[in-house]
Structures are given as structure tokens and as C-alpha cells.
Design an enzyme around this catalytic site. Structure first.
Site, PDB file in Angstrom:
ATOM      1  N   HIS A  99      82.208 -14.308  22.324  1.00  0.00           N
ATOM      2  CA  HIS A  99      80.862 -14.016  22.719  1.00  0.00           C
ATOM      3  C   HIS A  99      80.807 -13.955  24.091  1.00  0.00           C
ATOM      4  CE1 HIS A  99      76.326 -14.292  22.191  1.00  0.00           C
ATOM      5  NE2 HIS A  99      76.436 -14.312  23.314  1.00  0.00           N
ATOM      6  N   GLU A 100      81.075 -14.909  24.770  1.00  0.00           N
ATOM      7  CA  GLU A 100      80.850 -14.922  26.211  1.00  0.00           C
ATOM      8  C   GLU A 100      82.092 -14.073  26.981  1.00  0.00           C
ATOM      9  OE1 GLU A 100      78.428 -16.086  27.270  1.00  0.00           O
ATOM     10  OE2 GLU A 100      77.447 -17.504  26.157  1.00  0.00           O
ATOM     11  N   HIS A 117      79.953 -10.338  26.370  1.00  0.00           N
ATOM     12  CA  HIS A 117      79.254 -10.262  27.518  1.00  0.00           C
ATOM     13  C   HIS A 117      80.206  -9.606  28.454  1.00  0.00           C
ATOM     14  CE1 HIS A 117      75.526 -11.702  25.956  1.00  0.00           C
ATOM     15  NE2 HIS A 117      75.989 -12.884  26.125  1.00  0.00           N
TER      16      HIS A 117
END
Length: 733
Positions: A459-460, A464
Site C-alpha cells: 500500500h505505502e 502511494h
């Protein structure tokens, strides 16, 4: 019918109380802190002081009454320990349950830095009658010693503490809720006009608030910049160049400095003291620029500090501070203050470093064309950290920062996973694990932690950290070939992009945060199917398959739980991540083929319940294809600045109704009926005593749990005179 109405009323009312048995966990950082050198400990201490002082600004960013409630509690607990106060409370007629409810409310106020939940943005009120709380306040030693001041404090906030009028039930803009990022007379149209004005002046909204007044029937707007320096003080040209009065679209705008001035002065002072203990030149220059930012109200200085922060690779003590996340601004552009200080966990960081090394191989696996990916993947720092200090309204599990698009696209970013938060935040007892089949519960508990490590990492880093924004700069130069790049959705040449100082937040405004969280969550779901990724985190064979299943099951359950954070009356979502997970649930339900099921049942207690099913044999086929198509659309709309297309897609899947194959409004009632309050964290404190710096930790034995959270939070907060914050509160009401 009458019974059902009463049941619904009770279910709704329960949203606004924190239960007496709310979970409380200590964030343990003792071993990591012990291993620091004396110099590193001092560096961490002054950064923590800066974070705690700045974190008090969140009170003023949350609601008009939050700061006064904080001061009221500070005055009470500085004079008496909770145990001493309990004797006075009992004498004043409070039962032990009512006193516990007061302590829980106080702990909640400290943990959220205001009287609205940081996760969900709903108000919470004390779970005891108002006259009982007033009796406790008046029986306290603080009131006995200073009755006039304490009565003024109580009178200033007592009505708002308990008010559950429609607008005051949640944060929002205009008639949809309470916000202090804008004056109460501001509407969405005012926010949009102010954003245009800020863009025209190339001013970021991150550290601003907007106040509107009428002058002779004409609207006048005041933009306040957070800074230590105020009007009339000697300051540099940089600080004054953006300030002044302006006419924009036949409206008057003024830009002024000095918002949260006493707090920003404390932040800057502690950052200056931390510089003496910096480990290298990058850290020193980073702190210098941060100090300049908080002194002058300059986001450009903060961006410069962030550039040095990115260059400071793998520090032992990691930190970040500023007006960072825009989740709680109803318009989606202004940042809430947060500051964290943490210490590297080397073992887990090694796994994340291996994930970073694999990133260039994994990025092409994502479903959008190469032209929609950054020209060069700038390998970031990705570390697992144990939190020493996290000041703000709440503590996340992972962070990808800075949020400045221009820096992220061309210079890079950092990822952090907060290990000691993950270790305690998502631990679940089987009997409290809702909406799953019995066969799934044991597996969920066993693999939730490992699956969340994988999801947070993806996710990170690749969520992003992926994707390109198409931009035409102020000189007319493009960062892509507009004569060749094809939009995979329309099959035509790309026809829209960002111009000049436009950013993701300023274009997509109210949906930007949740949309981006959804994109990152989808990347995690999609790439967790990759065996190489699972192997990096030590998952092979059957274990790898179980981690995939639990990760997808957790996302589906998260989407259902997300319904708690939807407000039917205003048809609005109050939490970006939970809206994102609900959208993903809708996507997976829509694809059909038996992949995901939601079945309404009656629980063993005779009350409505829900059972989630997920066909694990179809995750890598039906599930993967659905996420592939949806994720590609999300990225294309984001890259091309197609606000209309992005809104239509995202708001369509965000709709909560009683039509279609699932009555989500009825499901929401069941979710509310069986919801569990989020845990609160007790953090350690640092204190200089003579020549030594000590870490102060707080006992968490069962018998002391109800006291520990209040004691820890009270002692760890600001050391400045409380009167200063009382005056600040009245100033901003």
C-alpha cells in the site's frame, strides 16, 4: 414499530459514547530507546517536545470547544491524581461506573486531541449525565482553589460538550457539520473560491484556515497562515511577500500570519534545540528549514526541509512534523498538524528494503500502460519503526510522505511502517471478531498480522508510490508526449492534464484522500497475489495462500465495517480509508460469480447479524480481473486530471442505498449494533532530570488500566501555562 424506533435510537446514540470497557494498549518502545546513544536520545527528546506542542494545534483545528475542554481537564488533573479525584467524585454522588465514564471521556479527548473521533469524525460525549459531570468539576480541588476561573471554563464549553444537534454530530462544512478550518458561515462555494485564489497566488492551503465576514454587503475572506511571527513583527521578505490585501473575482481577500502563534513558537524553539544533536548535515538543514517554516508560515520552507528529510537515508531516529494529512478538512486541502518520532526496527526494515529492491520488477505488473508510470522509480527509504512519540489526532499503521506532488514525482518520498502500532492495534479476540464464518475466525486471527505487514508494505511503497501525473508547467512544457500517449479507457489521445500549480488535492478536493487510499489498497490486493512479494515477507507454500486469503477477507470485512462511517442524513462519508474499503467491497460484489457473499442472518443472541463468504479459489482469477479493471480506471482518471470521470466512478461505488442486491442501509444498522470501539494508546514520555534523560513509562496492570491512559496523556502534554491555551481557544471561537 415503536420498539424498532427505540432500538434504532439506541443504536444511533451509542455512536456518540465511548464504552467503559474501551481497549487501551501501551506503545512499547523501551528496548529501542534504551539502545540509543545519549546524543540520539536528546535528539529524540527535543523532536518529541516540538511534536507535542504542535499537536495541541489539533484542538483548534477540530471544534470551537475542544481547547477549552482540554484546559478544563488539565487544570483538574494537575491538582489531583485520578485516584484522589475519585474520592471527591464519589462524595459528589458519582457511581464507580460514572467516574469510569468520565475517565474514558478524558482519555478519549486526549487520544483524539479533541471531542470528535479522529477515525470517523463523529462527536463523542461523556457517558454520564451533565449534572453529574458538573458536580465532579465543582468538587475538584482545582475548582475549590480557583472557582471563578473554573466556572468560566465550565460555562464556556459545558453545553457544547453534550450537544448532539444535527450539525454538531460530525465534522463537515456548512450545514453538514462542524469545522474550524473554516468560519461557520463558509460554504462549499466559499472553499472553492478560496482555492482558486490560493492557486492564483501559488500558495498552498496546507497550513491555512479561512474566515469569512461581510463588509457593507460584500464578502471578505481572511486566509490565516500558521506561524510564530505575527503582523507587525520584524521578519524577512519571504514572510511578507504573500501577505496583504487582494481583490480576486470582485471579492476581498487578505492573507495574514500568526495562526496558532504561541504553539508554533514552541515548535520552532524545540526544533532549534534539536539541531545541536543532529546526526548529520541533512538533519541539521532539515530542522533549520522546518524551523523557518513554522516561524514564517512558509510551506516552501517546509518543502525544502522535506527534501533534506528524503536525503537523510536510514537514520536511527526518524521523524516528520508539520501540517500533513488533509483527511479532516471537509474540502480536502488543509493539513492537520502531526509530528512523530520513532526508532528503527532493523529486522523488519530489512524485509521492506528487499521489497524496495524488487519494486522496479513489480511496478510493470500493475495494470496501467508504462506511459502512466513515473519516468524513473526513485527508490525510497522504507523502514519499520517503533513509535516513541506520535502527536496529532490519531496514530496510523503506515505512512508515505511527503504529500507534495512535485517532490514525490521528481525527487522521491519515504515509507514507514509503525511496527509497535501494528503489534497491538489489530490484535483481536475471537469472541469479538464479527461477521466471519466460524471456520474463518481462527485463520483470520493467525494470519491477520502477517497479511497486514504485506498489505501495508505494498500500500505505502507501490500504492502511494506509483503512478504519474501528467503536467503542463507554467512555461508550457509537458512531462509526457501529448501527441502519442493513448488513454486506455477512451482509446484516444490523452486530452486533459494538470496545469501549473494545480495538484491532486486541489483538483479532486473532497474525494482526493479517499480515492487515493482506495487506489493504494487496490495495489496491495493486486500485488499480494505475487509469490515473490509473499516470499520477501517469509510466506511460502500453504502459508502464502493463507496470507492472501486473509488479506482479501480482511479487505471485504473492512468494507462492511466501513458502513459505520457513513452518515445517511447527509449522504456523506466520514473516514477516507473506510470509504475506500467499502468501494472495493462494492467492486468485488458487482463482479458476481460467487466471489464474495453477504448473508443476513440472526445471531446466537437473537439480534441481526451478517456472514461474509469469500471463495478463495476465485481470488486469483475473478477477483484479480475485477481489481485489474478498476485499478486501471482509478489511475487513468488520476493521471489525466479527469475530475468528472473520477468523481462519477468513485462516487458511484461510494453510494449507500437500500436498493439493488444488498440493502446497505439495513446492513449499516447491523454493523452499528455490533461495532467495537477503537483502541486508545498510552505513549511514553521523555524528561530531562539533571544531566540525564529518562523515558517515563506508564503501568498497564489490569487494576490500573482505567487510570493509566489519563495519567499518561495528562503528563505527556504541553508544559506551557494552561492559561495560554484558554486564551487561544477564546480567540478562535
Amino acid at each position: 414499530s415503536g420498539f424498532k424506533q427505540l432500538l434504532n435510537l439506541n443504536m444511533v446514540d451509542s455512536q456518540y459514547y465511548l464504552p467503559n470497557d474501551v481497549g487501551i494498549s501501551a506503545l512499547d518502545c523501551s528496548e529501542a530507546f534504551r539502545l540509543l546513544s545519549p546524543r540520539e536520545k536528546m535528539y529524540a527528546h527535543y523532536l518529541s517536545r516540538a511534536a507535542w506542542y504542535g499537536g495541541l494545534a489539533v484542538l483548534l483545528q477540530t471544534s470551537p470547544e475542544s481547547a477549552n475542554i482540554f484546559v478544563l481537564l488539565q487544570r483538574i488533573f494537575r491538582k489531583q491524581t485520578p485516584a484522589q479525584l475519585e474520592k471527591d467524585a464519589t462524595a459528589a454522588g458519582l457511581s464507580s461506573e460514572e467516574y469510569q465514564a468520565f475517565l474514558v471521556y478524558a482519555a478519549g479527548l486526549y487520544a483524539n486531541m479533541g471531542n470528535y473521533k479522529s477515525f470517523g469524525d463523529t462527536k463523542f460525549i461523556p457517558n454520564l449525565p451533565k449534572y453529574k459531570l458538573e458536580a465532579l468539576v465543582k468538587a475538584s480541588q482545582a475548582f475549590q482553589e480557583q472557582p471563578t476561573e473554573m466556572k468560566a471554563l465550565w460555562d464556556s464549553c459545558s453545553c457544547l460538550i453534550y450537544s448532539l444537534e444535527k450539525r454538531q454530530k460530525q465534522l463537515g462544512l456548512g450545514d453538514k457539520g462542524i469545522t474550524t478550518y473554516f468560519s461557520g458561515n463558509c460554504s462549499l462555494e466559499d472553499a472553492e473560491l478560496a482555492q482558486k485564489f490560493l492557486d492564483s497566488k501559488k500558495l498552498s492551503a496546507y497550513n491555512t484556515r479561512l474566515f469569512k465576514r461581510e463588509n457593507g454587503g460584500k464578502a471578505c475572506y481572511e486566509v490565516r497562515l500558521a506561524s510564530a511571527e505575527q503582523k507587525g513583527q520584524n521578519c524577512s521578505t519571504l514572510a511578507t511577500s504573500c501577505c496583504g490585501s487582494f481583490n480576486f473575482e470582485d471579492k476581498e481577500f487578505s492573507v495574514k500570519r500568526g495562526d496558532y502563534s504561541p504553539l508554533m513558537e514552541k515548535v520552532a524553539s524545540n526544533l532549534q534545540q534539536a539541531q545541536a544533536f543532529a546526526a548529520n548535515e541533512n538533519q541539521r538543514k532539515m530542522l533549520e528549514e522546518y524551523q523557518r517554516s513554522f516561524t514564517l508560515g512558509s510551506i516552501e520552507a517546509h518543502k525544502e526541509g522535506s527534501r533534506y528529510w528524503i536525503k537523510d537515508k536510514s537514520p536511527i531516529v526518524e521523524s516528520y512534523i508539520g501540517f500533513i494529512e488533509s483527511y479532516r478538512d471537509p474540502f480536502g486541502s488543509r493539513g492537520e498538524f502531526e509530528g512523530f518520532v520513532a526508532i528503527v526496527n532493523k529486522a523488519m526494515s530489512e524485509r521492506f528494503a528487499n521489497l524496495v529492491s524488487s519494486a522496479e520488477v513489480l511496478l510493470p505488473e500493475l495494470p496501467w500502460p508504462q506511459d502512466f508510470e513515473k519516468d524513473t522509480f526513485l527508490k525510497p527509504d522504507f523502514t519499520s519503526l517503533d513509535v516513541l512519540t506520535f502527536a496529532g489526532s490519531g496514530i496510523p499503521a503506515g505512512i508515505n510522505i511527503p504529500n507534495y506532488d512535485d517532490i514525490r514525482q521528481s525527487e522521491g518520498f519515504k515509507n514507514v511502517s509503525l511496527g509497535n502500532v501494528l503489534a497491538v492495534a489489530y490484535a483481536t479476540q475471537k469472541e469479538k471478531l464479527t461477521f466471519l464464518e466460524e471456520d474463518d475466525k481462527d485463520m483470520f486471527i493467525q494470519w491477520k498480522g502477517p497479511s497486514f505487514d504485506v498489505q501495508v508494505g505494498l500500500h505505502e511503497l507501490l500504492g502511494h508510490g506509483s503512478g504519474k501525473l501528467f503536467v503542463q508547467d507554467d512555461n508550457g512544457e509537458f512531462n509526457f508526449d501529448q501527441t502519442k500517449v493513448i488513454n486506455p479507457e477512451s482509446k484516444q489521445l490523452v486530452s486533459s492534464w494538470y496545469h501549473g500549480s494545480e495538484t491532486w488535492d486541489s483538483k479532486f478536493t473532497t474525494i482526493a484522500s479517499s480515492y487515493e487510499e482506495c487506489r493504494a489498497e487496490c495495489v496491495g490486493l493486486y500485488l499480494c497475489l505475487n509469490k515473490q512479494v509473499l516470499s520477501i515477507f517469509g510466506n511460502e507454500g500453504q502459508q502464502a495462500d493463507d496470507v492472501i486469503y486473509v488479506n482479501w477477507l480482511s479487505m471485504v470485512r473492512g468494507g462492511l465495517l466501513g458502513l459505520e462511517f457513513y452518515t445517511p442524513e447527509s449522504q456523506s462519508w466520514r473516514q477516507a480509508h473506510m470509504q475506500a474499503r467499502f468501494v472495493i467491497l462494492r467492486v468485488l460484489l458487482e463482479v458476481g460469480e460467487g466471489l464474495v457473499g453477504l448473508k443476513e442472518v440472526t445471531g446466537q443472541d437473537g439480534k441481526p447479524d451478517i456472514r461474509i463468504t469469500l471463495d478463495r479459489s476465485k481470488i486469483s482469477t475473478v477477483g484479480k480481473d475485477a481489481i485489474h479493471r478498476f485499478l486501471c480506471k482509478l489511475q487513468v482518471f488520476k493521471s489525466t486530471a479527469d475530475v468528472a470521470g473520477g468523481r462519477a466512478l468513485y462516487e458511484g461505488y461510494s453510494t449507500v442505498s437500500d436498493g439493488g442486491s444488498h440493502d446497505f442501509l439495513r446492513l449499516r444498522e447491523t454493523v452499528l449494533l455490533r461495532k467495537e470501539a477503537r483502541k486508545m494508546f498510552v505513549q511514553a514520555n521523555t524528561k530531562i532530570k539533571g544531566e540525564r534523560l529518562n523515558q517515563k513509562r506508564y503501568k498497564m496492570e489490569q487494576s490500573e488500566t482505567k487510570l493509566a491512559s489519563v495519567q499518561a496523556d495528562v503528563r505527556r502534554k504541553c508544559r506551557a501555562p494552561s492559561r495560554q491555551f484558554q486564551s487561544l481557544s477564546f480567540l478562535y471561537r
